[in-house]
Motif scaffolding. Structure first.
Motif, PDB file in Angstrom:
ATOM      1  N   CYS A 149      12.318 -31.056  -3.324  1.00  0.00           N
ATOM      2  CA  CYS A 149      11.515 -30.366  -4.362  1.00  0.00           C
ATOM      3  C   CYS A 149      10.314 -31.172  -4.833  1.00  0.00           C
ATOM      4  O   CYS A 149       9.778 -30.916  -5.926  1.00  0.00           O
ATOM      5  CB  CYS A 149      12.385 -29.997  -5.564  1.00  0.00           C
ATOM      6  N   GLN A 150       9.846 -32.124  -4.038  1.00  0.00           N
ATOM      7  CA  GLN A 150       8.698 -32.930  -4.448  1.00  0.00           C
ATOM      8  C   GLN A 150       7.429 -32.091  -4.581  1.00  0.00           C
ATOM      9  O   GLN A 150       6.507 -32.469  -5.307  1.00  0.00           O
ATOM     10  CB  GLN A 150       8.474 -34.065  -3.445  1.00  0.00           C
ATOM     11  N   GLN A 153       6.636 -31.407  -8.281  1.00  0.00           N
ATOM     12  CA  GLN A 153       6.679 -32.508  -9.240  1.00  0.00           C
ATOM     13  C   GLN A 153       5.655 -32.375 -10.364  1.00  0.00           C
ATOM     14  O   GLN A 153       5.832 -32.956 -11.439  1.00  0.00           O
ATOM     15  CB  GLN A 153       6.506 -33.848  -8.536  1.00  0.00           C
ATOM     16  N   ASP A 154       4.592 -31.606 -10.155  1.00  0.00           N
ATOM     17  CA  ASP A 154       3.595 -31.403 -11.212  1.00  0.00           C
ATOM     18  C   ASP A 154       3.824 -30.112 -11.987  1.00  0.00           C
ATOM     19  O   ASP A 154       2.998 -29.732 -12.823  1.00  0.00           O
ATOM     20  CB  ASP A 154       2.181 -31.396 -10.607  1.00  0.00           C
ATOM     21  N   GLN A 172      13.565 -37.032  -8.313  1.00  0.00           N
ATOM     22  CA  GLN A 172      12.539 -37.766  -9.051  1.00  0.00           C
ATOM     23  C   GLN A 172      11.456 -36.795  -9.507  1.00  0.00           C
ATOM     24  O   GLN A 172      10.361 -36.738  -8.947  1.00  0.00           O
ATOM     25  CB  GLN A 172      11.934 -38.856  -8.144  1.00  0.00           C
ATOM     26  N   LEU A 173      11.778 -36.013 -10.542  1.00  0.00           N
ATOM     27  CA  LEU A 173      10.863 -34.976 -11.021  1.00  0.00           C
ATOM     28  C   LEU A 173      10.689 -35.127 -12.531  1.00  0.00           C
ATOM     29  O   LEU A 173      11.570 -34.742 -13.310  1.00  0.00           O
ATOM     30  CB  LEU A 173      11.406 -33.588 -10.682  1.00  0.00           C
TER      31      LEU A 173
END
Length: 226
Positions: A149-150, A153-154, A172-173
């Motif tokens: 799911c990178q 991330q924004d 890492q979100l």
């Protein structure tokens, strides 16, 4: 339009009765031991009593078709098909992931991502628009890792479902929220079921199969145990 709603794809054995969009009665219980086989028909009886109607008053049955627990889905589908056969009423099937997002729409999230726990680091998942509820990606079984799911991330993301617990540990979100207490529920089948009923979007009861997503994998006994 009175509809019996059945959702058994997860640890939540859930039954609801609705009249149009109005929820008349809801019976559900979350159990770590998956009590669908013990509880489902009792919950149906209780829901009918609570709604003050009988089986013959039903116009349709709606079912959370999965993905999720293989055994739970088989139990729910068998019961739903039995009611439809016996009463001569239509069967409506709805993706169980869709029942997990409705309470969180228009709450400031760009996307809502249900995660149903499978095995190890695997989850059943799809991505939904946080406002319209439209499905953005197809339902899939995926392995979670630190790179999952990178692409979001924004974005402001909400992960819901029992798979969110292991997602929270590794993803890492920075803009993500996690709610592992959410399970598919029959009460959130109502809106989609009414839409499908109006369109006469029904399943072929004889040939309907739940959305297992992948084949059942049991535990093979050792020779010494056979």
């Amino acid at each position: 339009m009175k509809i019996l709603h059945i959702e058994t794809s997860s640890k939540n054995c859930s039954v609801a009765i609705s009249d149009g969009l109005e929820l008349l009665c809801l019976c559900e219980e979350i159990s770590e031991n998956y009590k669908q086989s013990e509880s489902l028909h009792t919950f149906v009886e209780w829901a009918l009593e609570g709604a003050k109607i009988s089986l013959k008053d039903l116009d349709a049955v709606s079912l959370g078709k999965g993905p999720g627990s293989y055994t739970g889905l088989r139990i729910g589908a068998s019961s739903a098909k039995g009611f439809c056969y016996g009463l001569g009423i239509p069967l409506i099937a709805i993706n169980s992931l869709e029942t997990m997002i409705e309470p969180f729409l228009n709450k400031g999230y760009d996307f809502i991502i249900p995660l149903i726990d499978a095995r190890r680091m695997e989850v059943y998942s799809a991505v939904f628009d946080g406002n319209s509820g439209e499905m953005i990606t197809e339902t899939e079984a995926k392995i979670l890792d630190e790179n999952s799911c990178q692409e979001y991330q924004d974005k402001k993301i909400l992960f819901v479902g029992d798979g969110a617990k292991k997602a929270k540990e590794i993803l890492q979100l920075p803009n993500a929220d996690f709610d592992e207490t959410v399970y598919p529920s029959a009460k959130y089948l109502i809106k989609k079921a009414v839409e499908k009923f109006d369109k006469k979007d029904f399943e072929d009861v004889a040939y309907f199969e739940p959305f297992y997503l992948k084949d059942f994998q049991g535990v093979k006994k050792k020779k010494s145990e056979e």
